[in-house]
Design a protein around this motif. Structure first.
Motif, short mmCIF file in Angstrom:
data_model
loop_
_atom_site.label_atom_id
_atom_site.label_comp_id
_atom_site.label_asym_id
_atom_site.label_seq_id
_atom_site.Cartn_x
_atom_site.Cartn_y
_atom_site.Cartn_z
N THR A 2 99.06 -15.41 -70.72
CA THR A 2 98.59 -16.78 -70.54
C THR A 2 97.52 -17.08 -71.56
O THR A 2 96.58 -16.29 -71.72
N PHE A 17 99.30 -12.90 -67.35
CA PHE A 17 99.83 -13.71 -66.26
C PHE A 17 99.41 -13.08 -64.93
O PHE A 17 99.55 -11.86 -64.73
N TRP A 19 100.09 -11.87 -62.07
CA TRP A 19 101.13 -11.39 -61.15
C TRP A 19 100.55 -10.95 -59.81
O TRP A 19 101.09 -11.28 -58.75
N VAL A 137 96.93 -20.69 -63.29
CA VAL A 137 97.65 -20.69 -64.56
C VAL A 137 97.48 -22.04 -65.27
O VAL A 137 97.13 -23.04 -64.63
N GLN A 141 102.71 -23.25 -67.19
CA GLN A 141 103.22 -22.14 -66.38
C GLN A 141 103.18 -22.43 -64.89
O GLN A 141 103.41 -21.54 -64.07
#
Length: 412
Positions: A2, A17, A19, A137, A141
């Motif tokens: 990101t 990112f 997760w 985000v 995204q």
């Protein structure tokens, strides 16, 4: 990865990112949706155990949903200054406690009370969780983040509801309520330790001197994306009314019209859930950039499936195949609708948009269960898929108007 652009300088700040945080949110969604939908697979057992009719037992879904409808927006506004991280943990604790109380309820009235309080907590949860994933985000995204988070809801249908149904058949209908209560407490612990904190008011403090913000102020207090958010909320309410008028009473339909043995209802719900997982994957891969197209296809496939169920319920091959197609198509719909909502809503109203979306979604669930109970008592099980078909036609008509309204809001 990101990428964020800092306010000064030209070197981008690259962050991985999130997760871990999104998976924790997905787990919380899984627990909350499973807690809401436990009665759907156990209506006959709960009806017998509580000494009420199946249509009355179906109202447990309505009571839960109407509590969300009536309290989601005001409670979200009441708690708007509470840190989102703390609020998510507290509402999951509340869902856990009401699930345990429901499992121990000595009569139908106590269970109704537990469902109402659980619905209030669920409403606050959904008023926060969708926007929370969007805050983690950048805008490009959001679709991916929301899909991961809402995937927990699909997992609830894939695993949660079928497993609850199977456990309920084996150990009694109270056991799944107690089990999900314990798991929800564990989920609250995971949120506290593993979910990244966010500042949900940060967007109000950045870029305040831009031309866009100044123009918005000149136009007045109303956000230009409100009309499209309202249309999406109406759309989701109509679709949910039709879906839950049928799905709430799917266990009696399977047993009475499809000839499915009671002990195999959980297995077929697992098939439906697995089909929904395929639908979620399809939504992300094929329709991530074309949500309206994906939704139209999904609505059409759902309509074909429920007509097949209505006409060929006694044919096991056609009926189970149609049930599977319904599951795939309905896995697409709840994934693409919130994605479209988060893209359409401006950052300033994302929390409010999520709360209103949750209200519309649960209004549809509650009204669907209520209307489905009326049709069940008045016209029998065979009327339910036809009612659903009518709602799908109306939903498709509303969907066709959505892209034009979105483009208009973006031009303002």
């Amino acid at each position: 990865m990101t990428t964020f652009m800092p306010k000064t300088g030209s070197v981008p700040v690259v962050k991985p990112f999130p997760w871990g945080g999104l998976i924790v949110l997905a787990c919380a969604v899984f627990l909350s949706v499973t807690a809401e939908m436990i009665p759907t697979g156990l209506l006959p057992e709960m009806s017998t155990g509580l000494g009420v009719s199946e249509s009355q037992t179906g109202l447990l879904i309505s009571f839960f949903a109407f509590a969300v409808v009536l309290t989601s927006v005001p409670l979200t506004m009441l708690f708007r200054r509470v840190p989102r991280h703390l609020l998510l943990m507290l509402v999951l604790v509340a869902i856990a406690l009401t699930s345990v109380i429901g499992g121990l309820a000595p009569n139908f009235g106590v269970l109704v009370g537990a469902r109402i309080v659980g619905g209030m907590a669920h409403g606050v949860f959904w008023g926060v969780v969708g926007a929370y994933s969007a805050h983690l985000v950048p805008k490009e995204q959001i679709g991916r983040a929301v899909a991961i988070t809402t995937g927990g809801g699909t997992l609830a249908f894939v695993l949660g509801v079928p497993l609850a149904t199977t456990v309920g058949h084996a150990l009694g209908w109270r056991a799944p309520f107690l089990g999900i209560g314990m798991l929800a407490l564990l989920g609250a612990v995971l949120i506290w330790f593993l979910l990244p904190r966010v500042d949900h008011r940060a967007h109000l403090e950045v870029n305040t001197d831009t031309a866009a913000i100044r123009a918005a102020r000149r136009r007045g207090p109303l956000d230009p994306t409100i009309p499209v958010v309202a249309l999406i909320c109406i759309l989701v309410a109509v679709i949910m009314i039709g879906n839950y008028a049928f799905y709430t009473y799917i266990a009696p339909f399977m047993i009475g019209e499809m000839g499915v043995p009671e002990g195999q209802v959980g297995l077929l719900l697992l098939v439906y859930g697995l089909a929904g997982a395929i639908g979620v994957g399809t939504a992300g891969i094929l329709f991530g950039r074309r949500p309206s197209t994906g939704l139209l296809i999904a609505l059409g496939a759902t309509g074909l499936a429920v007509v097949t169920l209505a006409v060929f319920a006694a044919n096991p091959v056609l009926a189970i195949g149609a049930f599977f197609v319904w599951g795939v198509a309905f896995g697409v719909i709840p994934t693409l609708l919130p994605t479209q909502l988060m893209h359409a809503a401006s950052p300033a109203i994302r929390d409010s948009a999520s709360a209103f979306y949750s209200t519309a979604f649960n209004a549809g669930i509650g009204l669907g269960a209520l209307v489905g109970g009326f049709f069940l008592d008045s016209f029998g099980l065979t009327s339910l898929p036809w009612f659903y078909l009518g709602a799908l036609v109306i939903g498709a008509a509303l969907l066709i108007a959505t892209p034009a309204l979105t483009r208009r809001a973006q031009r303002l």
